[in-house]
Motif scaffolding. Sequence first.
Motif, short mmCIF file in Angstrom:
data_model
loop_
_atom_site.label_atom_id
_atom_site.label_comp_id
_atom_site.label_asym_id
_atom_site.label_seq_id
_atom_site.Cartn_x
_atom_site.Cartn_y
_atom_site.Cartn_z
N ALA A 53 34.80 -16.23 26.86
CA ALA A 53 34.07 -16.40 25.60
C ALA A 53 34.80 -15.73 24.44
N TRP A 54 35.76 -14.87 24.72
CA TRP A 54 36.49 -14.17 23.67
C TRP A 54 37.80 -14.87 23.29
N GLN A 55 38.03 -16.06 23.79
CA GLN A 55 39.21 -16.81 23.37
C GLN A 55 39.11 -17.18 21.88
N PRO A 56 40.24 -17.46 21.22
CA PRO A 56 40.20 -17.70 19.77
C PRO A 56 39.37 -18.90 19.35
N THR A 57 39.17 -19.87 20.24
CA THR A 57 38.29 -21.00 19.91
C THR A 57 36.90 -20.83 20.53
N GLY A 58 36.65 -19.68 21.15
CA GLY A 58 35.36 -19.44 21.78
C GLY A 58 35.20 -20.12 23.12
N SER A 59 36.31 -20.47 23.79
CA SER A 59 36.20 -21.17 25.08
C SER A 59 37.52 -21.10 25.83
N PHE A 60 37.42 -21.14 27.16
CA PHE A 60 38.59 -21.20 28.04
C PHE A 60 39.45 -22.42 27.78
N LYS A 61 38.89 -23.45 27.15
CA LYS A 61 39.60 -24.72 26.99
C LYS A 61 40.94 -24.58 26.27
N VAL A 62 41.10 -23.53 25.49
CA VAL A 62 42.34 -23.35 24.75
C VAL A 62 43.53 -23.19 25.69
N ARG A 63 43.30 -22.70 26.89
CA ARG A 63 44.38 -22.53 27.86
C ARG A 63 44.99 -23.89 28.21
N GLY A 64 44.15 -24.82 28.63
CA GLY A 64 44.65 -26.12 29.04
C GLY A 64 45.27 -26.90 27.91
N ALA A 65 44.66 -26.82 26.72
CA ALA A 65 45.18 -27.55 25.57
C ALA A 65 46.57 -27.05 25.20
N LEU A 66 46.76 -25.74 25.17
CA LEU A 66 48.07 -25.19 24.81
C LEU A 66 49.12 -25.48 25.88
N ALA A 67 48.72 -25.38 27.15
CA ALA A 67 49.67 -25.67 28.23
C ALA A 67 50.16 -27.11 28.15
N ARG A 68 49.24 -28.05 27.92
CA ARG A 68 49.61 -29.47 27.86
C ARG A 68 50.39 -29.80 26.60
N MET A 69 49.90 -29.34 25.46
CA MET A 69 50.52 -29.74 24.20
C MET A 69 51.85 -29.06 23.96
N SER A 70 52.09 -27.92 24.61
CA SER A 70 53.40 -27.29 24.52
C SER A 70 54.47 -28.14 25.19
N ARG A 71 54.07 -29.07 26.02
CA ARG A 71 55.01 -29.89 26.77
C ARG A 71 55.15 -31.31 26.19
N LEU A 72 54.52 -31.57 25.07
CA LEU A 72 54.68 -32.87 24.44
C LEU A 72 56.11 -33.06 23.95
N ARG A 73 56.62 -34.25 24.14
CA ARG A 73 57.94 -34.59 23.61
C ARG A 73 57.84 -34.81 22.10
N PRO A 74 58.96 -34.67 21.38
CA PRO A 74 58.92 -34.84 19.91
C PRO A 74 58.30 -36.16 19.47
N GLU A 75 58.62 -37.26 20.17
CA GLU A 75 58.05 -38.54 19.78
C GLU A 75 56.55 -38.60 20.04
N GLU A 76 56.07 -37.88 21.07
CA GLU A 76 54.62 -37.83 21.33
C GLU A 76 53.92 -37.02 20.24
N ARG A 77 54.51 -35.94 19.82
CA ARG A 77 53.93 -35.14 18.74
C ARG A 77 53.82 -35.96 17.46
N ALA A 78 54.84 -36.76 17.19
CA ALA A 78 54.84 -37.56 15.97
C ALA A 78 53.73 -38.61 15.99
N ARG A 79 53.46 -39.18 17.16
CA ARG A 79 52.41 -40.21 17.26
C ARG A 79 51.01 -39.61 17.26
N GLY A 80 50.90 -38.33 17.56
CA GLY A 80 49.61 -37.67 17.53
C GLY A 80 48.90 -37.70 18.86
N VAL A 81 47.82 -36.93 18.91
CA VAL A 81 47.03 -36.76 20.13
C VAL A 81 45.60 -37.23 19.87
#
Length: 348
Positions: A53-81
Amino acid sequence: MGLSERPTDSLPDLSMIREAHRILRAILPPTPARTFPHLNRQPGAEVWFKLEAWQPTGSFKVRGALARMSRLRPEERARGVVTASAGNHGLAVAFAARLLSGIPVTVFVPETAAPNKVRALEALGVHLERVGRTYAEAHAAAVAFARHQGACYLHAYEDPWVVAGQGTIALELMEALPALDAVLVPVGGGGLISGIARAYQALAPRTRIIGVQTEASPALAASLRDGRLYEDYPAGPTLADGLAGGVGAWAYQLALEGAIHEVLVVREETLLEAIGWLAAEAHLIVEGSGAVGIAALWETGPRWAGQRVAVVLSGSNLEGEILLRGLKRYLERQTEDPAGRSSAPVGV
């Protein structure tokens, strides 16, 4: 591909969870694991709270989002999520996008999404779409939109890197609290418990991983009872909006394999009281989805004597009206029975 068609061999292994842990250590500090001896009135039980509950977004979900989005390729980042969420996963994706230099984000939420989570999403500047009455309907619309736009769809609970990110909670628990007898984990779609179960399955299989759901939406418990997967579940009104709806194939498979040892189902009335107790006695603001483990301790109290137990308090994004209701119920119970469960909750 429907969720039930997703191959369970795509589940993250220990090496992926460790890699997610390496990624997150540079971004997020470990959340505390705390015990409250002055509140522990169950002789011999040692209960710890893992404060997601003390995560910066108020939820454990930030772990999975950061782990996944850190691995996006440049072209995937450009197209958006694009993603679908009851609120917390969307907030995590939006937070990760800002941290990783402005990846465009579209979040689909059901029309029933909690107003405080919708306001937070709007404040983070995502493109927000409110579609359908359930998470399943929002998910279907989001998948179709992502395909049309050529964007990357980020699944809330059945993406290997998302689940690996959630599994880093287990690595932190093992480091801080070795030799746990059990870990109580909230279960909605199942990403959180899948990651935790995979890590414990590999490193500490004697620790029991116990899922917790509410009587309003017991999709995993019902799936195990009926021998069929309920990917879409007609949830009733619930204080645990983040757990409402169906469960994913990966959590179901892990339960069938015994990596998830048990699923407990708690009453909404107990959950309301747990929310109030956490605020009044432990001074913690925890949303309904995060407080189910406390409710489970109370409803199954005697079994925890002599055990060392961790309870994952998974989020803090609580509507003010529900907090007031929980505190009112807690105070009513104090008046009704000053020596009863509210003032001396079993197992805590």
